[in-house]
Design an enzyme around this catalytic site. Structure first.
Site, PDB file in Angstrom:
ATOM      1  CG  ASP A 274     -53.220  51.799  35.030  1.00  0.00           C
ATOM      2  OD1 ASP A 274     -52.665  52.357  35.977  1.00  0.00           O
ATOM      3  OD2 ASP A 274     -54.374  52.061  34.641  1.00  0.00           O
TER       4      ASP A 274
ATOM      5  NE  ARG B 262     -57.221  52.707  35.657  1.00  0.00           N
ATOM      6  CZ  ARG B 262     -56.570  53.321  36.640  1.00  0.00           C
ATOM      7  NH1 ARG B 262     -57.206  53.784  37.676  1.00  0.00           N
ATOM      8  NH2 ARG B 262     -55.267  53.457  36.582  1.00  0.00           N
TER       9      ARG B 262
ATOM     10  CD  GLU C 134     -80.139  29.244  36.778  1.00  0.00           C
ATOM     11  OE1 GLU C 134     -79.255  28.609  36.185  1.00  0.00           O
ATOM     12  OE2 GLU C 134     -80.017  29.632  37.951  1.00  0.00           O
TER      13      GLU C 134
ATOM     14  N   PRO D  57     -71.631  35.142  31.371  1.00  0.00           N
ATOM     15  CG  PRO D  57     -72.128  33.438  32.895  1.00  0.00           C
ATOM     16  CD  PRO D  57     -72.660  34.689  32.306  1.00  0.00           C
TER      17      PRO D  57
END
Ligand code: ADE
Length: 228
Positions: A169, A154, A116, A89
Site C-alpha cells: 500500500d 485492513r 462545537e 481536530p
C-alpha cells in the site's frame, strides 16, 4: 480486535460496516465493532447531551455527564482496558504509521463528538489521546472514527484476502504505491510497460521500487523529507 465507538449517530457507521472488507472481517471474527449511543446515557427527560458554553460564544458543547456514563458502561463490556481515542481536530494527525500502531492493540475505544466540541473535562477525566484525521473541521467525529476503523481493520491479519496486499500500500514503506495495470494490454493506445509482461520478477520488483520513489519525489516530496 474489539472496537467500541461512542457516538450520537450510530447510523453513520452502519453502511460502511456492512459491506466489503469491513463486513467480511466482522463475519470472520477478525474484528468486533460495537456502537453505543451516547444519548442513551442522558439523564433528563429531553435526552439532552449538549449545552451552551460557559463564558458565552456560539454553538453548543458536549456535556461531560452523558459521555462519562456512556464510557463507564462501555468499558465494562469487556475486560480489556483498551486504548481511548477522542476524535477532534485538535488531536495528533492520523497517518499510516498510527494505523499500524493501533492495529496491534486488542481494543480501541473511539469517542466521536458533535457540536462545537467536548467539555474539557471529558479529555482530562477519561485520560484520552486526541486524534485528528486532517487539518479541516468536520461536523462531527463520526467520519473520522470511520476512517480510523477502515485503515486499521485492513491491517489486521486475515482481513485482506491476500496476506501481502497491505505491504505494498501507499505509505506503508514511506512511499506512494507503484503504478498498477491489468488487462487489456493496450487500452486506447496506452500500453502496459513491457517489463510487467517480461516474467522477470527481480526486474519487476526493481522497476516498481524505482517507480514508487519517482512518484513520491514528484507528487509527495514531503514524505521523503519526513523519513529522513
Ligand atoms: N471532528 C471534527 N473534525 C475532525 C477532524 N478533522 N478529525 C477528527 N475529528 C474531527
Amino acid at each position: 480486535m474489539r472496537i467500541d465507538v461512542l457516538t450520537l449517530f450510530p447510523q453513520v457507521f452502519e453502511s460502511p460496516l456492512s459491506c466489503s472488507i469491513l463486513k467480511r472481517a466482522q463475519d470472520e471474527g477478525i474484528v468486533e465493532v460495537v456502537l453505543t449511543d451516547i444519548r442513551d446515557f442522558a439523564t433528563d427527560n429531553y435526552r439532552k447531551v449538549d449545552d451552551k458554553p460557559y463564558g458565552g460564544g456560539p454553538g453548543m458543547v458536549m456535556m461531560p455527564g452523558p459521555v462519562f456514563a456512556c464510557f463507564e458502561h462501555v468499558q465494562k463490556l469487556s475486560p480489556e482496558k483498551g486504548r481511548v481515542i477522542l476524535l477532534t481536530p485538535q488531536g495528533q494527525r492520523f497517518d499510516q504509521r498510527k494505523a499500524t500502531e493501533l492495529s496491534k492493540e486488542r481494543r480501541l475505544i473511539l469517542i466521536a463528538g458533535r457540536y462545537e466540541g467536548f467539555d474539557e473535562r471529558i479529555r482530562i477525566g477519561l485520560d484520552a489521546e486526541q486524534t485528528s484525521i486532517g487539518d479541516y473541521v468536520l461536523n462531527g467525529g463520526e467520519l473520522a472514527a470511520m476512517v480510523i476503523i477502515d485503515a486499521v481493520v485492513r491491517l489486521l491479519p486475515g482481513a485482506l484476502g491476500d496476506e501481502d496486499s497491505a505491504k505494498d500500500d501507499s505509505f506503508s514503506q514511506g512511499l506512494l504505491e507503484y503504478p498498477q495495470y491489468t488487462r487489456p494490454e493496450v487500452f486506447r493506445g496506452m500500453k502496459v510497460p513491457d517489463i510487467l509482461l517480461s516474467g522477470d520478477h527481480g526486474k519487476i520488483a526493481e522497476w516498481r521500487k524505482q517507480q514508487a520513489i519517482e512518484r513520491t519525489r514528484k507528487w509527495r516530496p514531503d514524505l521523503l523529507e519526513d523519513s529522513k
